[in-house]
Design a protein around this motif. Structure first.
Motif: not given
Length: 72
Positions: A34-44
């Protein structure tokens, strides 16, 4: 055909790995996360511009099990 195995030295076996010596038909390790991330995360990519003035990640997870893999 039986396998002939010589000396084996195991340093580490992690939680989602398989250690088997000898003949085997099929092995299928399973894991979940389970992964939690904020806005703008995981952008490549190149040239990404993200403007976030105030980013929060609120997590309210009341259940104990999300994806059980025991016995599958």
């Amino acid at each position: 055909m039986p396998a002939i195995v010589g000396a084996v030295k195991v340093i580490n076996v992690s939680a989602s790995s398989i250690f088997h010596i000898g003949d085997v038909y099929a092995m299928a390790p399973k894991s979940s996360a389970k992964t939690y991330a904020g806005g703008g995360s995981f952008n490549t990519g190149s040239g990404i511009h993200i403007q976030l003035s105030d980013s929060h990640t609120y997590v309210n997870d009341n259940d104990k099990f999300d994806q059980t893999i025991i016995g599958t």
